[in-house]
Design a protein around this motif. Structure first.
Motif, PDB file in Angstrom:
ATOM      1  N   VAL A   1       1.113  -1.344   0.113  1.00  0.00           N
ATOM      2  CA  VAL A   1       0.062  -0.279   0.246  1.00  0.00           C
ATOM      3  C   VAL A   1       0.749   1.623   0.180  1.00  0.00           C
ATOM      4  O   VAL A   1       0.917   2.442  -0.600  1.00  0.00           O
ATOM      5  CB  VAL A   1      -0.850  -0.083   1.430  1.00  0.00           C
ATOM      6  CG1 VAL A   1      -1.862   0.633   1.146  1.00  0.00           C
ATOM      7  CG2 VAL A   1      -2.133  -1.049   1.407  1.00  0.00           C
ATOM      8  N   GLU A   2       2.426   1.373   0.470  1.00  0.00           N
ATOM      9  CA  GLU A   2       2.681   2.003   0.590  1.00  0.00           C
ATOM     10  C   GLU A   2       3.371   2.269  -0.092  1.00  0.00           C
ATOM     11  O   GLU A   2       3.579   3.622  -0.702  1.00  0.00           O
ATOM     12  CB  GLU A   2       4.254   2.083   1.810  1.00  0.00           C
ATOM     13  CG  GLU A   2       3.729   2.081   3.246  1.00  0.00           C
ATOM     14  CD  GLU A   2       2.995   0.746   3.610  1.00  0.00           C
ATOM     15  OE1 GLU A   2       2.200   0.936   4.770  1.00  0.00           O
ATOM     16  OE2 GLU A   2       3.116   0.350   2.690  1.00  0.00           O
ATOM     17  N   GLN A   3       3.358   1.825  -1.447  1.00  0.00           N
ATOM     18  CA  GLN A   3       4.420   1.915  -2.680  1.00  0.00           C
ATOM     19  C   GLN A   3       3.372   2.448  -3.571  1.00  0.00           C
ATOM     20  O   GLN A   3       3.698   3.929  -4.479  1.00  0.00           O
ATOM     21  CB  GLN A   3       4.902   0.188  -3.656  1.00  0.00           C
ATOM     22  CG  GLN A   3       5.857  -0.218  -2.478  1.00  0.00           C
ATOM     23  CD  GLN A   3       6.679  -1.100  -3.334  1.00  0.00           C
ATOM     24  OE1 GLN A   3       5.553  -2.089  -3.455  1.00  0.00           O
ATOM     25  NE2 GLN A   3       8.115  -1.086  -3.643  1.00  0.00           N
ATOM     26  N   LEU A   4       1.586   1.640  -3.326  1.00  0.00           N
ATOM     27  CA  LEU A   4       1.145   2.437  -4.667  1.00  0.00           C
ATOM     28  C   LEU A   4       0.961   4.187  -4.153  1.00  0.00           C
ATOM     29  O   LEU A   4       0.385   5.014  -4.962  1.00  0.00           O
ATOM     30  CB  LEU A   4       0.180   1.969  -3.801  1.00  0.00           C
ATOM     31  CG  LEU A   4      -0.791   0.445  -4.296  1.00  0.00           C
ATOM     32  CD1 LEU A   4      -1.762   0.041  -4.130  1.00  0.00           C
ATOM     33  CD2 LEU A   4      -0.344   1.046  -6.403  1.00  0.00           C
TER      34      LEU A   4
ATOM     35  N   ALA B   1      -4.585  -3.853  -7.458  1.00  0.00           N
ATOM     36  CA  ALA B   1      -3.429  -3.822  -7.460  1.00  0.00           C
ATOM     37  C   ALA B   1      -2.727  -5.496  -6.791  1.00  0.00           C
ATOM     38  O   ALA B   1      -3.592  -5.879  -6.036  1.00  0.00           O
ATOM     39  CB  ALA B   1      -1.693  -3.101  -7.134  1.00  0.00           C
ATOM     40  N   THR B   2      -1.946  -6.452  -6.783  1.00  0.00           N
ATOM     41  CA  THR B   2      -2.005  -7.934  -6.352  1.00  0.00           C
ATOM     42  C   THR B   2      -0.271  -7.579  -4.924  1.00  0.00           C
ATOM     43  O   THR B   2       0.221  -6.522  -4.977  1.00  0.00           O
ATOM     44  CB  THR B   2      -1.546  -8.728  -7.339  1.00  0.00           C
ATOM     45  OG1 THR B   2      -0.218  -8.543  -7.512  1.00  0.00           O
ATOM     46  CG2 THR B   2      -2.426  -9.274  -7.915  1.00  0.00           C
ATOM     47  N   MET B   3      -0.831  -8.232  -3.737  1.00  0.00           N
ATOM     48  CA  MET B   3       0.035  -7.866  -2.809  1.00  0.00           C
ATOM     49  C   MET B   3      -0.400  -9.643  -1.878  1.00  0.00           C
ATOM     50  O   MET B   3      -1.405  -9.738  -2.045  1.00  0.00           O
ATOM     51  CB  MET B   3      -1.419  -6.887  -2.103  1.00  0.00           C
ATOM     52  CG  MET B   3      -0.298  -7.154  -0.143  1.00  0.00           C
ATOM     53  SD  MET B   3      -0.788  -5.385   0.401  1.00  0.00           S
ATOM     54  CE  MET B   3      -0.599  -5.982   1.926  1.00  0.00           C
TER      55      MET B   3
ATOM     56  N   ASP C   1      -8.990   6.330  -1.573  1.00  0.00           N
ATOM     57  CA  ASP C   1      -9.275   5.171  -0.754  1.00  0.00           C
ATOM     58  C   ASP C   1      -8.685   3.716  -1.031  1.00  0.00           C
ATOM     59  O   ASP C   1      -8.214   3.655  -2.737  1.00  0.00           O
ATOM     60  CB  ASP C   1     -11.271   5.217  -0.932  1.00  0.00           C
ATOM     61  CG  ASP C   1     -11.780   6.735  -0.316  1.00  0.00           C
ATOM     62  OD1 ASP C   1     -11.024   6.772   1.090  1.00  0.00           O
ATOM     63  OD2 ASP C   1     -13.287   6.998  -0.668  1.00  0.00           O
ATOM     64  N   TYR C   2      -8.311   3.508  -0.282  1.00  0.00           N
ATOM     65  CA  TYR C   2      -7.787   1.631  -0.335  1.00  0.00           C
ATOM     66  C   TYR C   2      -8.976   0.518   0.434  1.00  0.00           C
ATOM     67  O   TYR C   2      -9.205   1.115   1.062  1.00  0.00           O
ATOM     68  CB  TYR C   2      -6.491   1.896   0.219  1.00  0.00           C
ATOM     69  CG  TYR C   2      -5.522   2.440   0.266  1.00  0.00           C
ATOM     70  CD1 TYR C   2      -5.286   4.036   0.336  1.00  0.00           C
ATOM     71  CD2 TYR C   2      -4.724   1.970  -0.981  1.00  0.00           C
ATOM     72  CE1 TYR C   2      -4.515   4.659  -0.039  1.00  0.00           C
ATOM     73  CE2 TYR C   2      -3.861   2.791  -1.333  1.00  0.00           C
ATOM     74  CZ  TYR C   2      -3.100   4.235  -1.341  1.00  0.00           C
ATOM     75  OH  TYR C   2      -2.087   5.072  -1.642  1.00  0.00           O
ATOM     76  N   TRP C   3      -8.712  -0.978   0.193  1.00  0.00           N
ATOM     77  CA  TRP C   3      -9.513  -1.627   0.357  1.00  0.00           C
ATOM     78  C   TRP C   3      -8.346  -3.128   0.090  1.00  0.00           C
ATOM     79  O   TRP C   3      -7.928  -2.604  -1.235  1.00  0.00           O
ATOM     80  CB  TRP C   3     -10.475  -1.661  -0.545  1.00  0.00           C
ATOM     81  CG  TRP C   3     -11.868  -1.267  -0.355  1.00  0.00           C
ATOM     82  CD1 TRP C   3     -12.911  -0.708   0.737  1.00  0.00           C
ATOM     83  CD2 TRP C   3     -12.500  -0.067  -0.830  1.00  0.00           C
ATOM     84  NE1 TRP C   3     -13.915  -0.110   0.761  1.00  0.00           N
ATOM     85  CE2 TRP C   3     -13.296   0.618  -1.003  1.00  0.00           C
ATOM     86  CE3 TRP C   3     -11.782   0.960  -1.821  1.00  0.00           C
ATOM     87  CZ2 TRP C   3     -13.593   1.798  -1.075  1.00  0.00           C
ATOM     88  CZ3 TRP C   3     -12.224   2.120  -2.207  1.00  0.00           C
ATOM     89  CH2 TRP C   3     -13.319   2.313  -1.996  1.00  0.00           C
ATOM     90  N   LEU C   4      -8.513  -3.236   1.203  1.00  0.00           N
ATOM     91  CA  LEU C   4      -8.424  -4.920   1.114  1.00  0.00           C
ATOM     92  C   LEU C   4      -8.995  -6.210   0.621  1.00  0.00           C
ATOM     93  O   LEU C   4      -9.760  -6.629   1.550  1.00  0.00           O
ATOM     94  CB  LEU C   4      -6.953  -5.219   2.185  1.00  0.00           C
ATOM     95  CG  LEU C   4      -5.290  -4.615   2.218  1.00  0.00           C
ATOM     96  CD1 LEU C   4      -5.256  -4.601   3.315  1.00  0.00           C
ATOM     97  CD2 LEU C   4      -4.797  -5.436   0.433  1.00  0.00           C
TER      98      LEU C   4
ATOM     99  N   GLU D   1      -4.051   5.305   3.174  1.00  0.00           N
ATOM    100  CA  GLU D   1      -2.718   5.624   2.996  1.00  0.00           C
ATOM    101  C   GLU D   1      -1.251   6.152   4.349  1.00  0.00           C
ATOM    102  O   GLU D   1      -2.492   6.900   5.398  1.00  0.00           O
ATOM    103  CB  GLU D   1      -2.527   6.732   2.134  1.00  0.00           C
ATOM    104  CG  GLU D   1      -0.865   6.941   1.669  1.00  0.00           C
ATOM    105  CD  GLU D   1      -0.910   7.931   0.083  1.00  0.00           C
ATOM    106  OE1 GLU D   1      -0.324   8.288   0.370  1.00  0.00           O
ATOM    107  OE2 GLU D   1      -2.571   9.549   0.484  1.00  0.00           O
ATOM    108  N   GLY D   2      -0.578   5.424   4.339  1.00  0.00           N
ATOM    109  CA  GLY D   2       0.207   5.576   5.288  1.00  0.00           C
ATOM    110  C   GLY D   2       0.145   4.263   6.623  1.00  0.00           C
ATOM    111  O   GLY D   2       1.029   4.597   7.575  1.00  0.00           O
ATOM    112  N   GLN D   3      -0.612   3.893   6.716  1.00  0.00           N
ATOM    113  CA  GLN D   3      -0.888   2.270   7.645  1.00  0.00           C
ATOM    114  C   GLN D   3       0.498   1.497   6.952  1.00  0.00           C
ATOM    115  O   GLN D   3       0.166   1.317   5.784  1.00  0.00           O
ATOM    116  CB  GLN D   3      -1.795   1.663   7.129  1.00  0.00           C
ATOM    117  CG  GLN D   3      -2.986   2.595   8.512  1.00  0.00           C
ATOM    118  CD  GLN D   3      -4.193   1.804   8.207  1.00  0.00           C
ATOM    119  OE1 GLN D   3      -4.549   1.382   7.352  1.00  0.00           O
ATOM    120  NE2 GLN D   3      -4.704   2.358   9.547  1.00  0.00           N
ATOM    121  N   ASP D   4       0.981   0.291   7.275  1.00  0.00           N
ATOM    122  CA  ASP D   4       1.505  -0.313   7.367  1.00  0.00           C
ATOM    123  C   ASP D   4       1.565  -1.003   5.961  1.00  0.00           C
ATOM    124  O   ASP D   4       0.264  -2.095   6.515  1.00  0.00           O
ATOM    125  CB  ASP D   4       2.545  -0.996   8.996  1.00  0.00           C
ATOM    126  CG  ASP D   4       3.721  -1.767   8.079  1.00  0.00           C
ATOM    127  OD1 ASP D   4       4.823  -1.596   8.652  1.00  0.00           O
ATOM    128  OD2 ASP D   4       3.398  -2.915   7.827  1.00  0.00           O
ATOM    129  N   GLY D   5       1.872  -1.843   5.349  1.00  0.00           N
ATOM    130  CA  GLY D   5       1.321  -2.609   4.310  1.00  0.00           C
ATOM    131  C   GLY D   5       1.538  -3.866   4.230  1.00  0.00           C
ATOM    132  O   GLY D   5       0.734  -4.800   4.196  1.00  0.00           O
TER     133      GLY D   5
END
Length: 293
Positions: free
Chosen positions: A77-80, A110-112, A184-187, A287-291
């Motif tokens: 997430v950090e890289q994004l 993206a894949t993680m 916004d991000y979702w996992l 954003e800013g949370q540990d990936g």
């Protein structure tokens, strides 16, 4: 210590995919201001905005910055977030009348890999969208950053009214246009057979979600689906640039499930009353949370 999940294509949890994209200028616009990224591990649509060729430049910059991550097998997430910041800096530094007001939406999948589990990372800024088909579930993952979405959230507008509202193209967040905006991000845990659709509003402004679901659930491969989605948008008016990327998970490394056919669980679309909503426990991250969470 080197993170093997970023570079090893065989690490447990890696999502092996097949993908395809399609784009068209439409029947009204003179130029195509959409830009597409379709390369492991990032699949993205950026819909540019601004006067003259400003939108085309802004969306191209966004794709260029995220493309720097395609030397990897997976991302964090950090890289994004860093790629987004770099793109924002470059767009903000543009000068000249031709790039005045340059900005772009960004919708990406993206894949993680996290603790041996494969995830889709969904990121959104603006009104381009991400949809997911997973078994019987079909859902819009992203939430539009737009005036009409805010009106719907307040109960002042129905979805049907939103489709024809004069402010339907007015976004409330974008990359490079106006004040700094956070995405916004979702996992979402990935399953073999999942299909993810990333698209500009040139698609969703012309065809409804039921039509999108029907095409994603059909037996066609991702290349045919991407072309058919764009064709349908053009047949329904094509009043804007239309761009799509379709991604299908063939296999999750370390999992027994392997997709033998693209049509095993998609032969028919469920009735509207049977649609499942928001029951897949997507994990939303900021954003800013540990990936590695």
């Amino acid at each position: 210590m080197i993170d093997r999940s970023l570079s090893d294509p065989d690490v447990q949890g890696t999502i092996r995919v097949v993908s395809a994209d399609a784009t068209h200028v439409g029947h009204v616009r003179a130029t195509n201001e959409d830009s597409i990224l379709n390369a492991t591990p990032i699949y993205m649509v950026a819909d540019g905005m601004g006067g003259h060729n400003a939108g085309e430049v802004a969306s191209a910059i966004a794709v260029e910055e995220f493309a720097k991550l395609t030397i990897q097998q997976n991302v964090t997430v950090e890289q994004l977030g860093e790629a987004l910041d770099s793109a924002a800096d470059r767009i903000g530094a543009l000068g000249g009348e031709s790039t005045l007001g340059a900005g772009t939406t960004v919708a990406a999948v993206a894949t993680m890999v996290l603790d041996g589990v494969g995830y889709w990372v969904v990121m959104n800024l603006g009104d381009s969208r991400v949809y997911r088909l997973s078994g019987e579930i079909f859902e819009q993952v992203s939430v539009d950053h737009s005036v009409v979405q805010e009106l719907m959230d307040r109960g002042d507008l129905t979805p049907e009214e939103a489709r024809v509202h004069p402010y339907r193209h007015m976004v409330t967040r974008a990359l490079g246009a106006g004040p700094e905006s956070d995405p916004d991000y979702w996992l979402i845990p990935a399953e073999a057979g999942d299909r993810m659709l990333i698209c500009s509003d040139g698609l969703t402004g012309e065809i409804d979600d039921r039509s999108i679901e029907r095409m994603l659930r059909g037996p066609s491969d991702v290349r045919t689906v991407s072309k058919d989605l764009v064709r349908l948008a053009l047949d329904n008016g094509g009043r804007d640039n239309v761009s799509v990327v379709v991604v299908e998970a063939l296999e999750i490394i370390g999992r027994e499930a392997l997709v033998e056919s693209a049509s095993d669980h998609r032969t028919s679309s469920p009735d509207e009353d049977d649609l499942v909503e928001e029951d897949t426990l997507p994990r939303r991250v900021r954003e800013g949370q540990d990936g590695a969470r």
